[in-house]
Design a protein around this motif. Structure first.
Motif, PDB file in Angstrom:
ATOM      1  N   VAL A 115       7.311   3.379  -6.909  1.00 57.65           N
ATOM      2  CA  VAL A 115       7.053   3.922  -5.582  1.00 57.65           C
ATOM      3  C   VAL A 115       8.252   3.578  -4.705  1.00 57.65           C
ATOM      4  N   SER A 116       8.819   4.584  -4.074  1.00 61.08           N
ATOM      5  CA  SER A 116       9.925   4.360  -3.149  1.00 61.08           C
ATOM      6  C   SER A 116       9.447   4.564  -1.725  1.00 61.08           C
ATOM      7  N   THR A 117       9.969   3.733  -0.832  1.00 63.65           N
ATOM      8  CA  THR A 117       9.665   3.854   0.585  1.00 63.65           C
ATOM      9  C   THR A 117      10.984   4.010   1.339  1.00 63.65           C
ATOM     10  N   LEU A 155       8.277  -1.485  -8.096  1.00 61.71           N
ATOM     11  CA  LEU A 155       8.071  -1.189  -9.506  1.00 61.71           C
ATOM     12  C   LEU A 155       6.780  -1.867  -9.928  1.00 61.71           C
ATOM     13  N   LEU A 156       5.867  -1.093 -10.479  1.00 57.73           N
ATOM     14  CA  LEU A 156       4.623  -1.664 -10.985  1.00 57.73           C
ATOM     15  C   LEU A 156       4.641  -1.619 -12.503  1.00 57.73           C
ATOM     16  N   VAL A 210       0.868  -1.188   0.000  1.00 61.84           N
ATOM     17  CA  VAL A 210       0.000   0.000   0.000  1.00 61.84           C
ATOM     18  C   VAL A 210       0.897   1.228   0.000  1.00 61.84           C
ATOM     19  N   SER A 211       0.590   2.172  -0.851  1.00 54.58           N
ATOM     20  CA  SER A 211       1.290   3.452  -0.847  1.00 54.58           C
ATOM     21  C   SER A 211       0.256   4.564  -0.963  1.00 54.58           C
ATOM     22  N   ILE A 212       0.373   5.559  -0.106  1.00 51.96           N
ATOM     23  CA  ILE A 212      -0.545   6.688  -0.112  1.00 51.96           C
ATOM     24  C   ILE A 212       0.279   7.957  -0.211  1.00 51.96           C
ATOM     25  N   PHE A 258      18.893  -0.910   0.251  1.00 57.58           N
ATOM     26  CA  PHE A 258      19.711   0.004  -0.523  1.00 57.58           C
ATOM     27  C   PHE A 258      19.935   1.252   0.318  1.00 57.58           C
ATOM     28  N   GLU A 259      21.132   1.742   0.315  1.00 58.85           N
ATOM     29  CA  GLU A 259      21.443   2.981   1.033  1.00 58.85           C
ATOM     30  C   GLU A 259      20.813   4.154   0.293  1.00 58.85           C
ATOM     31  N   PHE A 260      20.429   5.187   1.019  1.00 58.90           N
ATOM     32  CA  PHE A 260      19.849   6.374   0.384  1.00 58.90           C
ATOM     33  C   PHE A 260      20.806   6.986  -0.638  1.00 58.90           C
ATOM     34  N   ALA A 261      22.097   6.924  -0.368  1.00 56.68           N
ATOM     35  CA  ALA A 261      23.097   7.534  -1.249  1.00 56.68           C
ATOM     36  C   ALA A 261      23.480   6.636  -2.428  1.00 56.68           C
TER      37      ALA A 261
END
Length: 131
Positions: free
Chosen positions: A97-99, A105-106, A35-37, A72-75
């Motif tokens: 969508v990134s969390t 990936l859709l 779920v992503s909002i 995965f690291e943010f950098a």
């Protein structure tokens, strides 16, 4: 050489729903599965299992969700690009969508077989399993 990413194909069909920007987050949005909002000044977007989105809601249905298996690291750079490049260069539409902990990936379910083939050819690996 692009980074090799492991992806997991999540079960069930997903939809991307659009509500008005001032709308409250509906109860149907939350539950099992990914779920992503996201809220902007222009809209409230919800990605969730397709079966939960009411018929009366504006939506684009028929998506399959692939989870990039990190962490995965943010950098860290090039992670998303290594996955979307072979798809976009071959006409496969995507929704990303990134969390905090990962990326999803859709792709349209009708493009899934082509997407899997392209991702494997690009050096990535895929598995099917539950959330």
């Amino acid at each position: 050489m692009a980074k090799s990413i492991k992806l997991k194909i999540l079960p069930q069909a997903y939809a991307v729903a659009r509500l008005e920007p001032q709308a409250a987050i509906p109860d149907w949005a939350d539950g099992a599965g990914f779920v992503s909002i996201s809220r902007t000044d222009d809209e409230l977007s919800i990605v969730c299992l397709e079966g939960r989105v009411p018929q009366s809601v504006r939506k684009d249905a028929g998506w399959t969700c692939l989870k990039l298996l990190g962490p995965f690291e943010f950098a860290e750079t090039g992670v998303i690009l290594s996955v979307i490049r072979p798809l976009s260069e071959n006409g496969v539409g995507i929704f990303v969508v990134s969390t905090f902990d990962g990326d999803h990936l859709l792709v349209k379910t009708s493009d899934l077989e082509k997407a899997v083939t392209l991702l494997v050819q690009a050096g990535h690996s895929l598995s099917e399993s539950g959330c």
